[in-house]
Design a protein around this motif. Sequence first.
Motif, short mmCIF file in Angstrom:
data_model
loop_
_atom_site.label_atom_id
_atom_site.label_comp_id
_atom_site.label_asym_id
_atom_site.label_seq_id
_atom_site.Cartn_x
_atom_site.Cartn_y
_atom_site.Cartn_z
N THR A 96 -61.42 -24.89 -9.81
CA THR A 96 -62.61 -24.38 -9.12
C THR A 96 -62.21 -23.60 -7.87
OG1 THR A 96 -63.91 -26.25 -9.90
CG2 THR A 96 -64.79 -25.01 -8.03
N ASP A 97 -61.26 -24.15 -7.11
CA ASP A 97 -60.76 -23.49 -5.90
C ASP A 97 -59.24 -23.55 -5.93
OD1 ASP A 97 -60.17 -22.52 -3.41
OD2 ASP A 97 -61.61 -23.76 -2.32
N PRO A 98 -58.60 -22.63 -6.67
CA PRO A 98 -57.14 -22.72 -6.85
C PRO A 98 -56.36 -22.60 -5.55
CG PRO A 98 -58.00 -20.64 -7.72
CD PRO A 98 -59.18 -21.50 -7.42
N ARG A 112 -43.98 -35.15 3.21
CA ARG A 112 -42.96 -36.08 2.76
C ARG A 112 -41.65 -35.80 3.48
NH1 ARG A 112 -45.62 -35.60 -2.37
NH2 ARG A 112 -44.39 -33.76 -2.90
N PRO A 113 -41.06 -36.79 4.14
CA PRO A 113 -39.78 -36.57 4.84
C PRO A 113 -38.67 -36.19 3.87
CG PRO A 113 -40.82 -38.62 5.55
CD PRO A 113 -41.57 -38.14 4.34
N LEU A 114 -37.79 -35.32 4.31
CA LEU A 114 -36.62 -34.95 3.51
C LEU A 114 -35.44 -35.83 3.94
CD1 LEU A 114 -36.90 -31.04 3.60
CD2 LEU A 114 -37.70 -32.62 1.83
N ASP A 115 -34.87 -36.54 2.98
CA ASP A 115 -33.78 -37.46 3.27
C ASP A 115 -32.46 -36.77 2.95
OD1 ASP A 115 -31.88 -39.55 3.35
OD2 ASP A 115 -33.44 -41.02 2.88
N LEU A 116 -31.67 -36.50 3.99
CA LEU A 116 -30.42 -35.77 3.80
C LEU A 116 -29.41 -36.54 2.96
CD1 LEU A 116 -29.83 -34.20 7.35
CD2 LEU A 116 -30.96 -33.20 5.36
N LEU A 117 -29.53 -37.85 2.89
CA LEU A 117 -28.56 -38.64 2.14
C LEU A 117 -28.91 -38.78 0.67
CD1 LEU A 117 -27.73 -41.46 4.70
CD2 LEU A 117 -26.18 -39.70 3.85
N THR A 118 -30.13 -38.47 0.30
CA THR A 118 -30.52 -38.62 -1.10
C THR A 118 -30.87 -37.30 -1.76
OG1 THR A 118 -32.83 -39.08 -0.48
CG2 THR A 118 -31.35 -40.97 -0.70
N GLY A 119 -31.48 -36.37 -1.00
CA GLY A 119 -31.84 -35.09 -1.58
C GLY A 119 -32.75 -35.27 -2.80
N PRO A 120 -33.06 -34.18 -3.54
CA PRO A 120 -32.74 -32.79 -3.18
C PRO A 120 -33.57 -32.31 -2.00
CG PRO A 120 -34.13 -32.86 -5.13
CD PRO A 120 -33.80 -34.28 -4.81
N LEU A 121 -33.13 -31.20 -1.39
CA LEU A 121 -33.70 -30.77 -0.12
C LEU A 121 -34.44 -29.45 -0.18
CD1 LEU A 121 -30.59 -31.71 2.04
CD2 LEU A 121 -32.68 -33.04 1.77
N ALA A 122 -34.35 -28.75 -1.29
CA ALA A 122 -34.99 -27.44 -1.42
C ALA A 122 -36.02 -27.47 -2.54
CB ALA A 122 -33.96 -26.35 -1.68
N ALA A 123 -37.05 -26.66 -2.40
CA ALA A 123 -38.08 -26.54 -3.43
C ALA A 123 -38.50 -25.09 -3.55
CB ALA A 123 -39.29 -27.42 -3.11
N GLN A 124 -38.79 -24.66 -4.77
CA GLN A 124 -39.30 -23.32 -5.05
C GLN A 124 -40.45 -23.46 -6.04
OE1 GLN A 124 -38.18 -20.22 -3.88
NE2 GLN A 124 -36.82 -21.30 -2.46
N TRP A 125 -41.63 -22.99 -5.62
CA TRP A 125 -42.80 -23.02 -6.49
C TRP A 125 -43.34 -21.62 -6.66
CZ3 TRP A 125 -46.47 -27.30 -4.06
CH2 TRP A 125 -45.79 -28.52 -4.00
N LEU A 126 -43.87 -21.35 -7.81
CA LEU A 126 -44.61 -20.12 -8.07
C LEU A 126 -45.95 -20.52 -8.69
CD1 LEU A 126 -44.70 -17.04 -7.98
CD2 LEU A 126 -43.65 -17.01 -10.25
N VAL A 127 -47.01 -20.32 -7.92
CA VAL A 127 -48.33 -20.79 -8.31
C VAL A 127 -49.23 -19.57 -8.59
CG1 VAL A 127 -50.31 -22.22 -7.68
CG2 VAL A 127 -48.02 -22.76 -6.77
N ARG A 128 -49.77 -19.52 -9.78
CA ARG A 128 -50.69 -18.42 -10.12
C ARG A 128 -52.12 -18.91 -9.87
NH1 ARG A 128 -49.96 -14.42 -15.31
NH2 ARG A 128 -51.24 -12.70 -14.49
N THR A 129 -52.84 -18.16 -9.02
CA THR A 129 -54.19 -18.57 -8.66
C THR A 129 -55.26 -17.67 -9.25
OG1 THR A 129 -54.03 -17.32 -6.59
CG2 THR A 129 -53.42 -19.66 -6.52
N ASP A 130 -54.88 -16.49 -9.70
CA ASP A 130 -55.81 -15.56 -10.35
C ASP A 130 -54.97 -14.61 -11.20
OD1 ASP A 130 -58.13 -14.27 -11.11
OD2 ASP A 130 -58.88 -14.02 -9.06
N ASP A 131 -55.63 -13.77 -11.96
CA ASP A 131 -54.90 -12.87 -12.85
C ASP A 131 -53.91 -12.00 -12.08
OD1 ASP A 131 -56.28 -13.92 -14.96
OD2 ASP A 131 -57.67 -12.24 -15.18
N ASN A 132 -54.26 -11.61 -10.87
CA ASN A 132 -53.40 -10.73 -10.07
C ASN A 132 -52.99 -11.37 -8.74
OD1 ASN A 132 -53.29 -8.48 -11.84
ND2 ASN A 132 -55.36 -7.91 -11.23
N ASP A 133 -52.98 -12.70 -8.69
CA ASP A 133 -52.64 -13.38 -7.44
C ASP A 133 -51.66 -14.52 -7.69
OD1 ASP A 133 -54.43 -12.26 -5.19
OD2 ASP A 133 -55.84 -12.55 -6.84
#
Length: 446
Positions: A96-98, A112-133
């Motif tokens: 309804t409200d992407p 969420r805290p990032l724990d340097l001793l356990t990881g992983p520490l990086a994230a990459q997301w690609l979220v499509r919210t509309d046909d051209n967005d």
Amino acid sequence: MAWPRQRTEWLPLTLGQLDFWQEYRAHRGKAVSTVAHLTRLHGDLDHAALSAAIRDCIAESDVMCLRFRERDGIPEQMIDPALAPVLREMDLRGETDPDSRARSMMQEDLDRPLDLLTGPLAAQWLVRTDDNDWMWYCRGHHIFLDGYSMALIERRVARLYAHHATGDDPGDPFLPFPDYLREESEYRASDRHASNGAFWQDRIAAAPRLAVLDKGSEDYPQTQRCAATDLHHLSAPLRTAGERFGMGWPDALTLLTGLWLWGHPESDQGRACTDRVVWLPFQSRMGSVGSRIPAMAVNILPFRVAADPTHDLTETLRNMARDLRKHRRHGRYRIEQITLDQGIPAGRRYFFSPLINVMPFDPPRLPGADIGQEVLAAGPGDGFNIGFAADSCGDGLTLYLEADPRLTPDALFRHHADGLPRFLQQCLCDDDGAASLQELLRLSPA
């Protein structure tokens, strides 16, 4: 393009990284040093090419798969391909409200805290919210990413997208992270490092006493005082004034802001003091392999603002600019080493406030796309922080203020939020630069 990444040996941390490690140890379990950018893309984009570009960039970025450990009390790091983030792709077009849904998910991740001793520490997301967005979310830890690194990653993805979508030259990949560590080690053993250290010994001795705090005593507020002000109307005057003063617009903006703080040291009464110290980030990448490697390379240095209120603005800024150039010639010398040189023990550090940060970064440019960017998290800040964001030409100039509410009363915060833009406009509209600081500060609201 990317090459196969190999697991390497355990490597030492840089001085800058060690500082973040100590912060992690002192504030374990808290989301303190997360950094994250959101890039919004609108247009008739090739989704497959965009996904491939982000995956290729992940494969080139050693720092996105760093593993940390502590051995005999000494932290170490390793490039571990198993920790490389997997691009998370989501299609929220049925929501309804992407946009709100995507932002809620990102905020949950940031909390969420990032724990340097356990990881992983990086994230990459690609979220499509509309046909051209689309919304591209890039998150990591400040121990391996700074603001310039985020810009490097964003520009690299744009270049790789053009390659996948149109067949353009992909350009050169990032250099291996160990190359940066090796260069840092060579610099610290060099004569240049020793001469830079002597420079800072003299500078610190001549400066007002700098505030020091105990590491771990930082009680970072959950909610800061924040304000954002659109200053796009000052972009053209700022470029013109920079030319008139004989410096780039980012330096003109930095120095003018330093003068504002010099004239308003502790209260909103508008009384100028003899001198004061402000803190300035320094990107020690010029002529370094760091210009082609995402890493935590930014330094932070004290800059003494000393001026005569009877002198005109042009003379004052030119004198300050000469001093700023001297600082930059010695700017690779780490603040952590300066601290140790001053006899301050390892468990203490300088209080980096007030801080002025001008970020003249061009947004990534993808063929056929309109781009919008937001900084969702930039790590911790001390006390009072003044930031400016614009592209390399100064267009789209925006002022950001952040303050610890326990240290900056609401009235003083509002005074800065209202007064600094007016002061900048007064200075930039002084066509001949002949007005004295006393006159300009008297014109600012009291």
